[in-house]
Structures are given as structure tokens and as C-alpha cells.
Motif scaffolding. Structure first.
Motif, PDB file in Angstrom:
ATOM      1  N   ASP A 140      28.478 -10.563  -4.949  1.00 24.08           N
ATOM      2  CA  ASP A 140      28.496  -9.187  -5.461  1.00 24.08           C
ATOM      3  C   ASP A 140      28.683  -8.201  -4.310  1.00 24.08           C
ATOM      4  O   ASP A 140      29.806  -7.900  -3.943  1.00 24.08           O
ATOM      5  N   SER A 141      27.582  -7.723  -3.701  1.00 21.26           N
ATOM      6  CA  SER A 141      27.728  -6.708  -2.647  1.00 21.26           C
ATOM      7  C   SER A 141      26.756  -7.011  -1.506  1.00 21.26           C
ATOM      8  O   SER A 141      25.953  -7.930  -1.588  1.00 21.26           O
ATOM      9  N   TRP A 142      26.822  -6.188  -0.412  1.00 22.43           N
ATOM     10  CA  TRP A 142      26.019  -6.479   0.791  1.00 22.43           C
ATOM     11  C   TRP A 142      24.718  -5.688   0.817  1.00 22.43           C
ATOM     12  O   TRP A 142      24.264  -5.303   1.886  1.00 22.43           O
ATOM     13  N   SER A 143      24.096  -5.448  -0.326  1.00 15.61           N
ATOM     14  CA  SER A 143      22.936  -4.551  -0.331  1.00 15.61           C
ATOM     15  C   SER A 143      21.612  -5.246  -0.636  1.00 15.61           C
ATOM     16  O   SER A 143      21.575  -6.305  -1.257  1.00 15.61           O
ATOM     17  N   GLU A 144      20.525  -4.611  -0.231  1.00 19.45           N
ATOM     18  CA  GLU A 144      19.183  -5.073  -0.573  1.00 19.45           C
ATOM     19  C   GLU A 144      19.007  -5.106  -2.079  1.00 19.45           C
ATOM     20  O   GLU A 144      18.380  -6.019  -2.614  1.00 19.45           O
ATOM     21  N   ASP A 145      19.518  -4.086  -2.750  1.00 17.44           N
ATOM     22  CA  ASP A 145      19.380  -3.994  -4.197  1.00 17.44           C
ATOM     23  C   ASP A 145      19.973  -5.229  -4.881  1.00 17.44           C
ATOM     24  O   ASP A 145      19.378  -5.791  -5.808  1.00 17.44           O
ATOM     25  N   TRP A 146      21.145  -5.625  -4.414  1.00 21.92           N
ATOM     26  CA  TRP A 146      21.778  -6.824  -4.970  1.00 21.92           C
ATOM     27  C   TRP A 146      20.924  -8.062  -4.673  1.00 21.92           C
ATOM     28  O   TRP A 146      20.729  -8.924  -5.546  1.00 21.92           O
ATOM     29  N   GLY A 186      16.094  -7.954   0.314  1.00 19.18           N
ATOM     30  CA  GLY A 186      15.985  -7.683  -1.122  1.00 19.18           C
ATOM     31  C   GLY A 186      15.532  -8.926  -1.875  1.00 19.18           C
ATOM     32  O   GLY A 186      14.714  -8.846  -2.798  1.00 19.18           O
ATOM     33  N   ALA A 187      16.038 -10.088  -1.478  1.00 17.77           N
ATOM     34  CA  ALA A 187      15.686 -11.338  -2.157  1.00 17.77           C
ATOM     35  C   ALA A 187      14.192 -11.632  -2.013  1.00 17.77           C
ATOM     36  O   ALA A 187      13.539 -12.048  -2.979  1.00 17.77           O
ATOM     37  N   VAL A 188      13.644 -11.400  -0.816  1.00 23.26           N
ATOM     38  CA  VAL A 188      12.203 -11.617  -0.614  1.00 23.26           C
ATOM     39  C   VAL A 188      11.419 -10.740  -1.598  1.00 23.26           C
ATOM     40  O   VAL A 188      10.479 -11.188  -2.258  1.00 23.26           O
ATOM     41  N   ARG A 189      11.844  -9.485  -1.738  1.00 22.50           N
ATOM     42  CA  ARG A 189      11.148  -8.577  -2.660  1.00 22.50           C
ATOM     43  C   ARG A 189      11.251  -9.069  -4.099  1.00 22.50           C
ATOM     44  O   ARG A 189      10.266  -9.080  -4.844  1.00 22.50           O
ATOM     45  N   VAL A 230      17.455   1.223  -1.017  1.00 20.92           N
ATOM     46  CA  VAL A 230      16.648   0.747  -2.154  1.00 20.92           C
ATOM     47  C   VAL A 230      15.990   1.932  -2.846  1.00 20.92           C
ATOM     48  O   VAL A 230      15.870   3.017  -2.265  1.00 20.92           O
ATOM     49  N   HIS A 231      15.537   1.702  -4.086  1.00 20.30           N
ATOM     50  CA  HIS A 231      14.815   2.743  -4.824  1.00 20.30           C
ATOM     51  C   HIS A 231      13.330   2.684  -4.486  1.00 20.30           C
ATOM     52  O   HIS A 231      12.784   1.595  -4.383  1.00 20.30           O
TER      53      HIS A 231
END
Lengths: 377, 377
Positions: free
Chosen positions: A245-251, A279-282, B310-311
Motif C-alpha cells: 500500500d504506502s510507506w506510512s505508520e498509518d498503513w 505502525g504495525a507495533v501499535r 499518525v492521528h
């Protein structure tokens, strides 16, 4: 006249001399001698007359002459260049990087190698704009740099600089390789990193491994996933899922939640960047999974703001940017000395093991906090 | 001889000419003419003879002569410089920044202003080492840059470059100001940002406001806290607490937990960096507080990896580094033209309002994800 010093040894007439003689800027002189549609006829005439008076010849013409007698364009141009007198001891870096994350470590690495041959490095920023790239190279060439290192920021292959731009200067491409296989390019070994990530997770006894990738538009994402698949095939395993998808924490967070829902036995995630891993850890924690006890997480980049700043610190691959810079500098010095390299050199990305994959491992934040104190006031 | 072109106009003899004449590197030539303890006697003699043959005079000597007849050291040196012929159209940036976070935006900002006066910018990295800083400036001066911008990364005042190093070149200091008030320094208005942060939180109706600061060793931490206190005093309020420690997420999280324990009515936290703010959001949530409904959080830096990734996205102050670069370039061009500026110019840090302070505000991540796709492959 300026082409000879008082001792009688030849002094190479540079574009800067021509510009001074014609009373125009170096940039205008360069345009007048190469791209005739972007400069007034009057300036063109003044510059050409100045060039004639001083006996100036464009490096591209000198290189072309040499090329006619030496096999291979790059070798010929380089040999021509190596034969010239008056080396400046300067190497130019042209970066398209906006935030300096790649270009400053690259500059540092290049400088540490260049120092040994008494060269120093200058960096100019092109913001990814080809016209600015050309005009910067004009300036650098006019001031007599001995070679160029081009610094990319996407990992995607890029068009080579054309000969009218480089004017016979040796060039080494980094991070983003040149599309021309005769050029010399130094890149990260992303395929190798992907292969090693899965080797490592299997060696920890993990068997239900998913990949959270970035955007498939990037060579880095495709190469890291390809390397991972190579190891899966070698050991006759399959990933439980591969999500682009994309290079973000949200993803990273969204993907991790989805993976736990679909694959409750999931015990490892290979994330293709540190942001994704954070992001994955979260996401894993939000789904009640402990990292690393239940699920091990590997990232990529060793970007300190994500990898070392909170617990669990991230196991990740270092892009080895400084070593890419050193290698590029070494290849460039060889080319300046008449021994150019061709093709793509892949520099290994070492695995840095931290808390996100090994239970009981504790890597302190104190060092990174000290680094922060210096860097992030 | 090389000091005159064929048209009879004078051509300034540079250190590079001397080095070529003496058949040594520019760096060796510079050392031979200035720091006599670090070069062999033979090289020294060769360089001095070459300098004499070519009629070379060190810029510092020329500047010193001019200074004797013009009031004020900086003004004198600058006027002497402005009187010289043969401008190169190049400006050198020397950075001590390791990760490029400050220096690349600074370079970009400076270039956009320099372009208008037909100058381009070159960046060299000193890694905070004074000896490397000196040798880089030697090189840049030898190749005829018209002026220097020094880029810091700590916000702390720094010793000015000495005259033997700058050799009469105009210099502008950025981010870390020079300790000499006669120099020109361009910095972030950290006091103003602190004052504005508290104005803004009070305007939202928040009354129990704490400050989580970084390390007190940094001018930025002291200045932002000082500005905040100024507004508290103006409105006859007091912060519920002011905690100094380090610039890390970990510290932000620990401090936020502590604040909620000690001050259950807490309704706003002003964090002096985005890392601290990110950690604080995590700590507040862990203590059952919603951000921004229960507690509003303001950061500082507008560093995209922390502020927009992130939010809740972070309300924060932008350091306006590109504008500092533009302002520095403008002041430098003025100095090159004989009109130097003196003292410290503070550039305003604008407040960027996002989700962490205003209930119902929603700032999308799509833009930042696209930015990531480009920057963080």
C-alpha cells in the motif's frame, strides 16, 4: 594571457574565464555555448568571441575527440578527462533529496573516502528538477570539479545525465541507479535484505510470517519482497500474506490489525520500512499481541527517529548510506584516474537486532537520547 | 602572466592559482600561507615562492588593509570584498548538521533567494569539527565563493569564525547565532513561539497548562519556556508544572503520565518538540485521557515524521528553516554588495493547527503519505 602561468606551464582555460572575459554570468556563458535557444543573440556572440579569444574548448568537445580514439564512450571521456591538467580536488554531489535524510550521510561517507586522495565534496540540491540539475552541473563543471556523484531518493532507476550536461566529467549514480548499464551505480542490496529478513525470522522459530510492504511503485518494495520470497521458496515456506500500500505508520497499523484478524496464528511481520514497523507495533498491541513475545517485527531503514526512539526499539536493516557514499567516492576517484567502473554495485544492508524480535533483549534509549539532544533541539 | 586576461582587465590571482603554480593541493597551499606548524618547510617555501611570483595576496591581508581606512572591522572587510572584481556567483554553506534535517531546507531556501542575484549555493559538511570547518572554508575561499552561510543544529550561540579562516569573506550565521553581536545571525524566534503557544491554548479555554521541555542545556528549551512564562504572567496565570529533561518520545510519555497523576485537572500540554509531543499523546492515552477532548497537545518543529504521520496529527510550530535560509541569503547578498547587517534577526515560527488541539478537526494523512512515498522508499 591567462592560459599560461608565469612559469610557462599551461593553465586550462575554464568556462569561468570565458564568462569573466565576456562580462556575463557563468550560467549565461554555458547556455551561450550549448543551448542556443535560451539566450540573446548578443550574449551568444559576446561569449563565443570571448571563448575564441581565450582559446576555450568545451570539455564535451575535448572528450568527444578522445572518444573517437578510445573504445567505449565512458572510458574515452574518462581517459580524456584524466589526461587533463589542473585537477581541482573537488567533487560535486547533486541531490534530489528534500529532507537531507540520504544526502547528508552520503556526503559524510563520500568525504571520508575523498579525503584520502585530497578531494573534498560539495553538495547542491536539484529538488528532483532536471533543469536545475543541469544548471547546477554547468556551474560545478565551470568551476572545475573533477567528477560528480548523483544522489537519488526513490530507489527507482533514473535516466542517465546526457553528455551535453556532464561535459565529459565522470559520474557515479547512487541510491537511484542509472538506466544505462554502462554507467556506474551504487545502490542498497534490497533483494539481499529481504532474503536475510526471512532467514532471520525462521531462525528464531517463527513460522507464520507476513510482509507489510510500502508502495509497489518503488523498486525498493518490489526488491525487498522478491528477496523475502526467495528465502521462503528455499525453505519451502510461504508467507501468510503480502500486503502492498504506502510507506506510512498509518498503513502499518491498519495492515497489522487486518493480519491479526485474518491470521490469528501470526508470529512475525517483516515490514519494508521503519515507519510501517512502528505502525504495525501499535496495531499489534491494539489487538492484544505482545511484541516480540507473540509477534516479532522487523523494519527497514534504521532511521533513528523510528528505530531507536521508543520501546520496543526496532530490529531493522541499515541502508548503509555512508558506505554507499564511500563506495561511490572510490569508484569516482578511479574514474577520475582513468579507470572507470561500469554497472550496478549493491551494498549490503546489515541487520541491526533490537527489542522488537528477541524476548528479553533490552537496548537502552540513552544513546539515542543523547543524539537527540544534539540533533533535535 | 595569469593576473591579466588578454583584454587587459585584471584577473584576481586566487589561492588555486598559487597551488597550481607550486604543484601542491589547495589545502596545502592554504596551510603553507597561514598555519605554519602543519606543513613541511619545503612545501612552505615552494608555496611562498609561487605566491610571490604570481603576486598573490591573502584576502585576510587585503581586508585588513581596507579595515584600517574604514570604520568597523566587519564593514571594512566587507567593503574591501565588495570592491574586488571577479565574483564567482557561488555561496558556500557549511553545516554541522548530521542528518540533513536543517541543512537541506536551509539550502533550498537560500538557493531560491540567491537565484534572483544569479548566485548558486554549495553545501559542505563539517560534522561540528572546527578543524574540518576551517579546511572546508579554505577550499571554498580558494575557489572564490563570494560569501559563507554557517548552518548550526543546536540553537546555542557559537564562537564566531576567526578572520584567518574567513579571509575577509562575508559570513551569515544561521540557527546557532554567533556570540559576536557585530556578526549577522538569523535564528528561529523561540521566545515568540513559546508566547504564542500559551496565547493559543488560553484562547481555546484551557486553564490547566503544563510544559514538557527538552534539555535545559539548549537555548531553544530555555527560550520557548521563557516566552510561555511571559504570556502566563501577562494574563496572570501560572503553568501547573514545567518539566525539563531530554528531547525524546520516551521522556514525553513519562512526563505526561506523571502530570496526569499529579494534576488530574490538566487540560493542555505545551511540548517543546514534536518527539516529546508524540510521546505525551501516548502517555495521556495510557492514562485514559483523550487528545484533544480532555487534554490539548502542542508540539514544536513541524517535523513531518512526527507531526503528520499518525492521528491525532500534531498542532505545532514550524521552524521556518527555508525562510531562515532565504533571509540569510538576502543578508549575505547585501554584505557581498558592501552593505553588511549586524546583530540577530529572529524569524517567526508559524503555528500550524492540526488535530491534537481542536476537537472535530480532521487533517488527512493522504498528502503526507504521498510525501512519504517519495521520500521514504
Amino acid at each position: 594571457m591567462s592560459a599560461n602561468t608565469s612559469s610557462g606551464r599551461p593553465h586550462k582555460v575554464t568556462l569561468a574565464d570565458v564568462a569573466r572575459e565576456a562580462n556575463v554570468s557563468v550560467s549565461a556563458a554555458s547556455k551561450a555555448l550549448s543551448r542556443t535557444d535560451r539566450i540573446s543573440a548578443e550574449t551568444q556572440r559576446a561569449v563565443r568571441m570571448a571563448a575564441q579569444r581565450l582559446g576555450y574548448r568545451r570539455p564535451v568537445d575535448r572528450a568527444a575527440d578522445a572518444t573517437a580514439t578510445v573504445a567505449g564512450t565512458a572510458a574515452g571521456a574518462s581517459a580524456a578527462r584524466a589526461g587533463r591538467r589542473g585537477r581541482s580536488g573537488l567533487v560535486g554531489l547533486i541531490t534530489s533529496d528534500y529532507n537531507g535524510r540520504f544526502s547528508l550521510p552520503m556526503l559524510t561517507g563520500a568525504e571520508s573516502t575523498l579525503g584520502a586522495s585530497n578531494h573534498a565534496a560539495l553538495l547542491m540540491s536539484s529538488h528532483g528538477r532536471p533543469s536545475l540539475e543541469r544548471s547546477h552541473i554547468d556551474r560545478l563543471a565551470a568551476y572545475g570539479v573533477d567528477g560528480l556523484i548523483v544522489v537519488g531518493d526513490t530507489t527507482n532507476p533514473r535516466p542517465p545525465l546526457d553528455a551535453r550536461t556532464t561535459m565529459g566529467l565522470p559520474v557515479v549514480y547512487t541510491y537511484d541507479p542509472s538506466r544505462d548499464p554502462r554507467d556506474c551505480s551504487i545502490i542498497c542490496d534490497n533483494v539481499g535484505a529481504g532474503a536475510q529478513a526471512i532467514e532471520y525470522l525462521l531462525s528464531l522459530g517463527r513460522r507464520y510470517i507476513a510482509i507489510i510492504a510500502g508502495s509497489e511503485d518503488f523498486q525498493a518494495a518490489r526488491d525487498r519482497a522478491k528477496g523475502a520470497q526467495r528465502t521462503f521458496t528455499l525453505y519451502d515456506f510461504q508467507p501468510v500474506d503480502v500486503l502492498f500500500d504506502s510507506w506510512s505508520e498509518d498503513w502499518g497499523e491498519r495492515a497489522a490489525r487486518l493480519l491479526v484478524e485474518c491470521h490469528p496464528h501470526l508470529d512475525a511481520v517483516y515490514c519494508l520500512s521503519d515507519e510501517i514497523a512502528r505502525g504495525a507495533v501499535r496495531g499489534l498491541r491494539a489487538m492484544g499481541r505482545d511484541v516480540p513475545r507473540d509477534v516479532a517485527v522487523v523494519g527497514h531503514d534504521n532511521w533513528f527517529v523510528f528505530a531507536t526512539n521508543v520501546h520496543p526499539t526496532l530490529t531493522t536493516f541499515d541502508n548503509n548510506i555512508a558506505l554507499i557514499g564511500k563506495t561511490a567516492a572510490k569508484c569516482l576517484i578511479d574514474a577520475i584516474n582513468g579507470h572507470p567502473h561500469h554497472g550496478v554495485v549493491s551494498v549490503e544492508c546489515p541487520l541491526i537486532v533490537r527489542e522488537s524480535t528477541e524476548v528479553g533483549r533490552r537496548t537502552g534509549l540513552e544513546g539515542s537520547e543523547r543524539m537527540f539532544a544534539r540533533q533535535n533541539a
